[in-house]
Enzyme design. Sequence first.
Site, PDB file in Angstrom:
ATOM      1  NE  ARG A  51      -1.749   3.860  -7.128  1.00 11.17           N
ATOM      2  CZ  ARG A  51      -1.085   3.650  -6.030  1.00 11.17           C
ATOM      3  NH1 ARG A  51       0.220   3.757  -6.043  1.00 11.17           N
ATOM      4  NH2 ARG A  51      -1.703   3.342  -4.926  1.00 11.17           N
TER       5      ARG A  51
ATOM      6  CD  GLU B  73      -3.075  -0.842   0.167  1.00  6.61           C
ATOM      7  OE1 GLU B  73      -3.205   0.309  -0.298  1.00  6.61           O
ATOM      8  OE2 GLU B  73      -3.754  -1.811  -0.186  1.00  6.61           O
ATOM      9  CG  ASP B  74       0.794   4.013  -2.540  1.00  6.74           C
ATOM     10  OD1 ASP B  74       1.306   3.456  -3.521  1.00  6.74           O
ATOM     11  OD2 ASP B  74      -0.257   4.656  -2.586  1.00  6.74           O
ATOM     12  CB  ALA B  75       4.948   1.047   2.610  1.00 11.05           C
TER      13      ALA B  75
ATOM     14  CB  ILE C 172       4.934   6.208   3.525  1.00 11.95           C
ATOM     15  CG1 ILE C 172       3.750   7.103   3.202  1.00 11.95           C
ATOM     16  CG2 ILE C 172       5.438   6.467   4.931  1.00 11.95           C
ATOM     17  CD1 ILE C 172       4.031   8.568   3.364  1.00 11.95           C
TER      18      ILE C 172
END
Length: 606
Positions: free
Chosen positions: A394, A225-227, A363
């Site tokens: 995306r 999740e975007d880490a 992140i």
Amino acid sequence: MTLSVPSPGVTPVDGAPHRPHAECYPVLLDGVMVGWVDKELAPSVAASLRHFKVLREKRIPPWMEVALVPITGKPSLYPGLFLFTTPCRLVRPVQNLELGKEELIGTMEQLFMNIAVFEEEVSAGVTTHQELFPHSLLSVIANFIPFSDHNQSPRNMYQCQMGKQTMGFPLLTYQDRSDNKLYRLQTPQSPLVRPCMYDHYDMDSYPIGTNAVVAVISYTGYDMEDAMIVNKASWERGFAHGSVYKSEFIDLSEKIKQGDDSLVFGVRPGDPRTVQKLDDDGLPFIGAQLQYGDPYYSYINLNTGESSVMFYKSKENCIVDNIKVCSNDTGSGKFKCVCITVRVPRNPTIGDKFASRHGQKGILSRLWPPEDMPFTESGMVPDILFNPHGFPSRMTIGMLIESMAGKSAALHGLCHDATPFIFSEENSALEYFGEMLKAAGYNYYGTERLYSGISGLELEADIFIGVVYYQRLRHMVSDKFQVRTTGARDRVTNQPIGGRNVQGGIRFGEMERDALLAHGTSFLLHDRLFNCSDRSVAHVCVKCGSLLSPLLEKPPPSWSAMRNRKYNCTVCNRSDTIDTVSVPYVFRYFVAELAAMNIKVKLDVI
Ligand SMILES: [Zn+2]
């Protein structure tokens, strides 16, 4: 200014046109009505005005705007021939196809012009103008996105937001600045893959990121999740290191009443609070490290001789960067104002935000030891591990191309042009950069065999790995983290106060309440909303049900043997009906407010 050109077909405003007014366009120059033009003649009048404008004939200024709003018979803009010549209007250059020259067009006229973007779009007799470049339709920051024509459009919009939040190198005069807060990236780089407008705006003098070796791989669970996982060795070598410059003005003339100028910066000799910490001028040494509670500056009252020391109040350590002693704007001041600029080191920590130039933010979740990172055949270890699930939904193909382009740029010692609209289906970017990678001895599709850093075994899948320019964004945990055990409470409601700076609580709102209700975790809900908030024990009269009537007895005389004071109901005048209940403190406040409005609240205590 008057319309000095005797335009054929234009009747002066004080004259009578040959046809009824309904069949004429009004002619307005800079918002002033100057005449009438025949409906049939208007297009040719506008065309000849444009002709003069582009060829700079008949004293028509080249920045004039010629907007003919046609009569459509439908609700539309007010019809007329609108001419604008005033300065400071927004204009932009396009190619006038008929005259083969550049023309400056304004915001109103471009609505009524047919401007092609590409050569193929030009249709004879319809298209009058063409953009100078296809990327002319993009804004300044949108023009910094490499291969933006390969991205899903919302991603480009996200990048336009994030491009403004980068921690870059925004100016060259840090020593002379006194902004409240300034960010600075310590190790910026020039991107290997850049659109032409990047150079046009001289962004190499103001770089916004770092070239990073990015492997697209799901490795452990720390990249969900975007880490993203960052190589700890890269971090130790200075990857995305940065600082924040904070400036504070201290004006002694504001500290005392006007007219009195007995306050000066300085230390009292032998003052134990400031010895070795502050210079004789009462200010900290340049380059000194300050931590919470250290003396920050000191000043003396010349009349009384007493000295005051102010202490550094931030919890974050800092370094004194520079101090400017200021007068006033006219130079007649007495140098009673100083600007202390401190530098707070802000190297990446877990929770800091990064983003590529394609709206792909992430992140930092772990600084991973390099020996545990996957490595290539040649032993290279990536700087960043990016989760492959970030791509399918995306559709930031531009980032994949940038990765391949960056890799080939590094291999061949080049900088690649990433201007949008230069590649197409026939002349594909994949082919171009694929061949380039192949020529350097690498896989055509930008993949490599990687080996697990944990087991040393070759990973089964080919891993897409390349060089992507990463921006460090200025959202950092050290500015945002919030923690509270007990602390300040609101004096009216007795609930914890809000606010990060005052160690306040975080609101547990209605949506959070709904979430706990949906999970059936009512004890947790009760704990959050009651025990951890404004739980209180109130006295209530069981007989009359009032929360307000029980009052504590007056204290007994000092000689009395009675020690325990009782609560008495002032309405029922007895004390055996008093009981205690746990209620939120704010409820008692609510009852008191209702009582002020003559509304009685009665509690049925069972
Ligand atoms: Zn009572």
